[in-house]
Motif scaffolding. Structure first.
Motif, mmCIF file in Angstrom:
data_model
loop_
_atom_site.group_PDB
_atom_site.id
_atom_site.type_symbol
_atom_site.label_atom_id
_atom_site.label_comp_id
_atom_site.label_asym_id
_atom_site.label_seq_id
_atom_site.Cartn_x
_atom_site.Cartn_y
_atom_site.Cartn_z
ATOM 1 N N ALA A 1 0.832 -1.201 0.000
ATOM 2 C CA ALA A 1 0.000 0.000 0.000
ATOM 3 C C ALA A 1 0.868 1.253 0.000
ATOM 4 O O ALA A 1 0.573 2.241 -0.694
ATOM 5 N N ALA A 2 1.960 1.218 0.753
ATOM 6 C CA ALA A 2 2.857 2.369 0.804
ATOM 7 C C ALA A 2 3.556 2.577 -0.538
ATOM 8 O O ALA A 2 3.708 3.714 -1.008
ATOM 9 N N ILE A 3 3.980 1.479 -1.163
ATOM 10 C CA ILE A 3 4.636 1.593 -2.475
ATOM 11 C C ILE A 3 3.652 2.126 -3.506
ATOM 12 O O ILE A 3 3.984 3.005 -4.311
ATOM 13 N N GLU A 4 2.415 1.600 -3.482
ATOM 14 C CA GLU A 4 1.418 2.042 -4.465
ATOM 15 C C GLU A 4 1.055 3.510 -4.278
ATOM 16 O O GLU A 4 0.723 4.213 -5.238
ATOM 17 N N VAL B 1 1.336 5.052 -7.650
ATOM 18 C CA VAL B 1 -0.032 5.198 -8.145
ATOM 19 C C VAL B 1 -0.277 4.169 -9.257
ATOM 20 O O VAL B 1 -0.925 4.434 -10.264
ATOM 21 N N HIS B 2 0.277 2.983 -9.064
ATOM 22 C CA HIS B 2 0.127 1.893 -10.030
ATOM 23 C C HIS B 2 0.271 0.588 -9.278
ATOM 24 O O HIS B 2 1.342 0.290 -8.718
ATOM 25 N N ASP B 3 -0.788 -0.211 -9.252
ATOM 26 C CA ASP B 3 -0.795 -1.396 -8.405
ATOM 27 C C ASP B 3 0.172 -2.483 -8.858
ATOM 28 O O ASP B 3 0.857 -3.088 -8.041
ATOM 29 N N VAL B 4 0.266 -2.737 -10.169
ATOM 30 C CA VAL B 4 1.157 -3.796 -10.636
ATOM 31 C C VAL B 4 2.623 -3.372 -10.502
ATOM 32 O O VAL B 4 3.483 -4.183 -10.163
ATOM 33 N N LYS B 5 2.909 -2.104 -10.764
ATOM 34 C CA LYS B 5 4.277 -1.625 -10.591
ATOM 35 C C LYS B 5 4.703 -1.748 -9.130
ATOM 36 O O LYS B 5 5.869 -2.032 -8.831
ATOM 37 N N ALA B 6 3.759 -1.570 -8.226
ATOM 38 C CA ALA B 6 4.066 -1.738 -6.809
ATOM 39 C C ALA B 6 4.502 -3.170 -6.514
ATOM 40 O O ALA B 6 5.426 -3.390 -5.713
#
Length: 468
Positions: free
Chosen positions: A87-90, A94-99
């Protein structure tokens, strides 16, 4: 007044995550947002393992068995801390798969010490949809096969068991709400069990498709990076190795046609189950079933005598909500503008509620059926007040005799219509009518001995068509 939205732990907005959480909790492991991220992590790890295990990228090293096991352990260890970190990375990407990609790259140093050279093989040549389509296919497959289908199968077996137990119990049928040719309760339940079972066979045989072919389905980036590899075969082997069917022709997205098929089949099962609910509700209303178990419940806040058929009513409502969601999923997911639009991303996040409301209905119907006892005496009483239903076999026997040249059998339908339509008759009147027809002695005795209770044809035997 404090806002309920500010209370902790957070209060669920929807009924599935609040009031009905217990009944649908098994789906959380398959169709929740954390389940999606855990499955994405699984796909990313398996893709990295696949690339290194098959020497796809020249010069890239291979992974040892211990390293493979360590990487796969990340999926089994996926917990609240991983959820929070993602959640912190996303929040930054602002991109779920990149997270997910960044999360996995962070772990490589711990899991694969000294193998930083493999970091850029994480998410290699993939578009987000390569990961997402495979993740959703695995999630839906798991939810249907491991959670929904076993519950649905158990319910159908429960209905089938009731059908066998009640195979010989005579029942006054009602067509158009009017008294009609008698049947048996078991045969009528068998019809519903047979219909439900047929839909389950469709659902059990569903195909779950997946693709891994890049940003517009051309393997463009793959070939640009490693032109000598057979990327179609690599993609095929990877997708099928996940337990899915490979789709060779897609745009950026896998077309989701398989999803539409699965959801349509489950919706059809739901509709048959809804029919069972309305029928059982009607039989309870007629007194053909008694709700004798669970009498400690409150049926009405003001009428102490009432035991309401709430399980079946609850199931009806949840089946309708489920079908509304399943129908919109099936109708919208098959369309994507040109090579890609994002409507499917938001739409697919409703798969959990769609199956959740169906699962909740299954639970309610099962509990409702378990609280019923058949009331043969009530069924027999209705049969005994509807002797006019025997007009059908009498006029049918007269027709057969007329066709064989027996005299005095003219206008059988009209004669029985005059006797029975719009009024009730009893056994004595019917037997008197039969005795006055001039029938052959054997036919006369057979028809005179017939009662509404015995006029059920081979209904009890038809229950045997249910699979064991």
């Amino acid at each position: 007044m404090p806002s309920l939205a500010d209370l902790t732990p957070p209060i669920a907005l929807g009924a599935l995550d609040g009031r009905y959480r217990k009944a649908v909790a098994p789906l959380v492991d398959h169709l929740s947002e954390p389940a999606l991220n855990r499955t994405r992590l699984h796909v990313e790890i398996e893709w990295l393992i696949h690339l290194t295990s098959h020497g796809v990228v020249p010069g890239a090293g291979t992974l040892s068995a211990a390293e493979v096991e360590s990487l796969r352990g990340l999926v089994g260890e996926f917990d609240q801390s991983a959820i929070d970190e993602l959640a912190a990375i996303e929040a930054e990407t602002v991109h779920d798969v990149k997270a997910i990609e960044y999360f996995l790259k962070r772990r490589l140093g711990d899991r694969l010490e000294g193998r930083e050279d493999l970091a850029e093989l994480v998410h290699f040549a993939c578009t987000s949809e390569d990961i997402n389509n495979l993740s959703y296919a695995l999630m839906v497959q798991g939810a249907v096969r491991s959670v929904w289908l076993p519950c649905a199968t158990e319910l159908v077996e429960q209905v089938s068991g009731m059908a066998r137990e009640l195979a010989d119990i005579p029942l006054l049928a009602h067509t158009h709400g009017q008294p009609a040719t008698p049947t048996t309760m078991g045969k009528e339940l068998a019809v519903l069990a047979f219909r439900l079972g047929r839909q389950l066979r469709h659902i059990a045989g569903a195909e779950y498709l997946g693709k891994l072919n890049g940003a517009t389905g051309t393997f463009g980036a793959h070939l640009a990076a490693v032109p000598g590899a057979d990327w179609q075969q690599i993609s095929h082997d990877f997708v099928t190795g996940l337990g899915l069917t490979w789709n060779p022709l897609t745009t950026q997205i896998e077309s989701h046609d398989w999803q539409a098929e699965v959801y349509a089949d489950i919706a059809r099962f739901n509709r048959v189950l809804h029919n069972l609910c309305t029928d059982i509700w009607s039989y309870i209303s007629m007194g053909y079933f008694a709700q004798v178990r669970g009498q400690g419940t409150v049926g009405s806040s003001t009428m102490p005598h009432k035991v309401n058929p709430i399980r079946f009513e609850n199931a009806e409502a949840n089946l309708e909500v489920s079908n509304a969601l399943l129908d919109v999923l099936a109708s919208t997911l098959v369309t994507s503008r040109l090579q890609r639009d994002l409507t499917d991303s938001s739409m697919q996040r409703n798969i959990g509620p769609a199956l959740g409301h169906s699962l909740l209905a299954l639970d309610n119907v099962s509990r409702g059926l378990a609280g019923l006892d058949a009331a043969p005496a009530a069924m027999a009483a209705d049969l005994d007040t509807n002797w006019e239903v025997l007009a059908e076999p009498i006029q049918s026997a007269m027709r057969a005799l007329a066709a064989a040249g027996h005299p005095g059998m003219d206008n059988p339908y009209e004669r029985l219509k005059e006797l029975t339509r719009g009024r009730r008759i009893g056994q004595a009147e019917l037997v008197e009518f039969v005795r006055g027809l001039g029938l052959p002695a054997d036919v006369e005795e057979r028809l005179a001995a017939m009662t509404p209770t015995t006029y059920v044809g081979i209904a009890p035997d038809l229950v045997a068509h249910l699979p064991n």
